[in-house]
Enzyme design. Structure first.
Site, short mmCIF file in Angstrom:
data_model
loop_
_atom_site.label_atom_id
_atom_site.label_comp_id
_atom_site.label_asym_id
_atom_site.label_seq_id
_atom_site.Cartn_x
_atom_site.Cartn_y
_atom_site.Cartn_z
N LYS A 159 20.97 -17.68 -49.74
CA LYS A 159 22.24 -18.14 -49.21
C LYS A 159 23.31 -17.07 -49.36
O LYS A 159 23.57 -16.58 -50.47
CB LYS A 159 22.68 -19.41 -49.95
N ASP A 193 26.41 -19.65 -45.48
CA ASP A 193 27.24 -20.74 -45.99
C ASP A 193 28.71 -20.36 -45.94
O ASP A 193 29.33 -20.06 -46.96
CB ASP A 193 26.79 -21.07 -47.42
N LYS A 237 30.93 -22.42 -44.34
CA LYS A 237 31.64 -23.71 -44.27
C LYS A 237 32.75 -23.67 -43.21
O LYS A 237 33.94 -23.88 -43.50
CB LYS A 237 32.24 -24.06 -45.63
N ASP A 247 37.64 -25.43 -38.50
CA ASP A 247 38.72 -24.91 -37.65
C ASP A 247 38.75 -25.77 -36.40
O ASP A 247 38.03 -26.77 -36.31
CB ASP A 247 38.44 -23.42 -37.33
N THR A 264 30.72 -30.19 -54.35
CA THR A 264 30.21 -30.77 -55.60
C THR A 264 31.10 -30.43 -56.79
O THR A 264 30.91 -30.95 -57.88
CB THR A 264 28.76 -30.31 -55.87
N ARG A 294 23.94 -19.74 -60.09
CA ARG A 294 24.04 -19.15 -61.43
C ARG A 294 22.81 -19.31 -62.31
O ARG A 294 22.44 -18.35 -63.00
CB ARG A 294 25.30 -19.70 -62.14
O1 C5P Z 1 25.95 -21.38 -59.20
P1 C5P Z 1 25.67 -22.71 -58.57
O2 C5P Z 1 24.22 -23.14 -58.70
O3 C5P Z 1 26.64 -23.78 -59.03
O4 C5P Z 1 25.93 -22.46 -57.01
C1 C5P Z 1 25.98 -23.48 -56.06
C2 C5P Z 1 26.18 -22.88 -54.70
O5 C5P Z 1 26.22 -23.93 -53.75
C3 C5P Z 1 27.46 -22.08 -54.55
O6 C5P Z 1 27.15 -20.98 -53.71
C4 C5P Z 1 28.41 -23.02 -53.84
O7 C5P Z 1 29.28 -22.33 -52.97
C5 C5P Z 1 27.45 -23.87 -53.01
N1 C5P Z 1 27.92 -25.21 -52.65
C6 C5P Z 1 28.32 -26.15 -53.59
N2 C5P Z 1 28.77 -27.37 -53.19
C7 C5P Z 1 28.79 -27.68 -51.89
C8 C5P Z 1 28.36 -26.75 -50.93
C9 C5P Z 1 27.93 -25.50 -51.35
O8 C5P Z 1 28.27 -25.87 -54.78
N3 C5P Z 1 29.15 -28.91 -51.53
#
Ligand code: C5P
Length: 237
Positions: free
Chosen positions: A34, A61, A63, A66, A125, A217
């Site tokens: 991603k 991603d 998002k 617009d 989230t 992460r």
């Molecule tokens: O590091 P972590 O596992 O928390 O990363 C989650 C990834 O998912 C990040 O790239 C974040 O931008 C993405 N994301 C999210 N919640 C959403 C959509 C995408 O955490 N609703």
């Protein structure tokens, strides 16, 4: 029975060099990577092509959120890059989502390339109920808003949505088996939550009916990203 979910490794790193290193470390185990706003802003579309040249698929991603014509144009450009999946924000409304879906259909029929999956972001989230009511005066529960946005996304012709594992089972039952569910906020046992408020383990996500697990992460900050990916794959077996 559903197929076991696929992992999408989030390349939330600073630079092209770090991103390509992670791709080459993980590409034997993981098929989707991603690229989000951080890396895309720093490195641009050329990096998408480099990642795809490694034989893996890109989930773009950004998002998009617009006016419909602008999002339709952005989706067309993303289709031209050959990405396999992309996000737009369901808060942009039904007309915006319809314009995006139509633009993707037209772009792929013109180019003969496979159409990318369009998935709608429902509620980030990292947002709690308090954050939501503070920013939008929305008084209800987060999962009700998520489910409503998922239904609208399906009606507008999107392929699926991004939602937390907590809402996944409800969306699955309301939107049906063919609707693609992408769940971030995944934390294998022992991993730090960071800024995510609604987290779940890989096994919980699979049980809730997720098709794709976005993991950032816990992979790229691990002492060994390859071993961390291996552990998640074992948990999903
Ligand atoms: O590091 P972590 O596992 O928390 O990363 C989650 C990834 O998912 C990040 O790239 C974040 O931008 C993405 N994301 C999210 N919640 C959403 C959509 C995408 O955490 N609703």
């Amino acid at each position: 029975m559903r197929m076991k979910p696929q992992i999408i490794a989030a390349l939330d790193v600073e630079s092209r060099v770090e991103a390509l290193k992670l791709v080459s470390t993980l590409r034997e185990k993981i098929d989707y990577f991603k690229v989000g706003s951080r890396l895309f802003t720093a490195e641009g579309p050329g990096l998408i092509e480099e990642i795809q040249e490694a034989g893996v698929s890109v989930f773009l991603d950004l998002k998009f959120h617009d006016i419909p014509a602008t999002v339709a144009g952005a989706v067309r450009a993303a289709c031209g890059l050959g990405v396999r999946m992309l996000t737009l924000h369901t808060a942009g409304g039904v007309e915006m989502m319809k314009a995006a879906a139509q633009s993707a259909r037209e772009a792929s029929s013109r180019s003969g390339r496979q159409r990318p999956l369009l998935v709608g972001v429902t509620v980030l989230t990292s947002m709690s109920r308090e954050d939501l009511s503070d920013i939008s005066l929305y008084p209800g529960e987060v999962d009700e808003l998520v489910t409503r946005r998922a239904r609208r996304a399906r009606e507008a012709g999107l392929d699926g949505v991004v939602a937390s594992v907590r809402e996944a089972a409800r969306i699955r039952s309301e939107c049906g088996d063919g609707f693609v569910l992408v769940t971030p906020g995944i934390r294998p046992a022992g991993a730090a939550a960071g800024d995510q408020k609604r987290t779940a383990t890989p096994a919980e996500a699979a049980r809730a009916g997720a098709d794709y697990l976005v993991i950032g992460r816990p992979l790229y900050q691990a002492a060994s990203p390859a071993e961390a990916a291996e552990a998640v794959l074992r948990e999903l077996e």
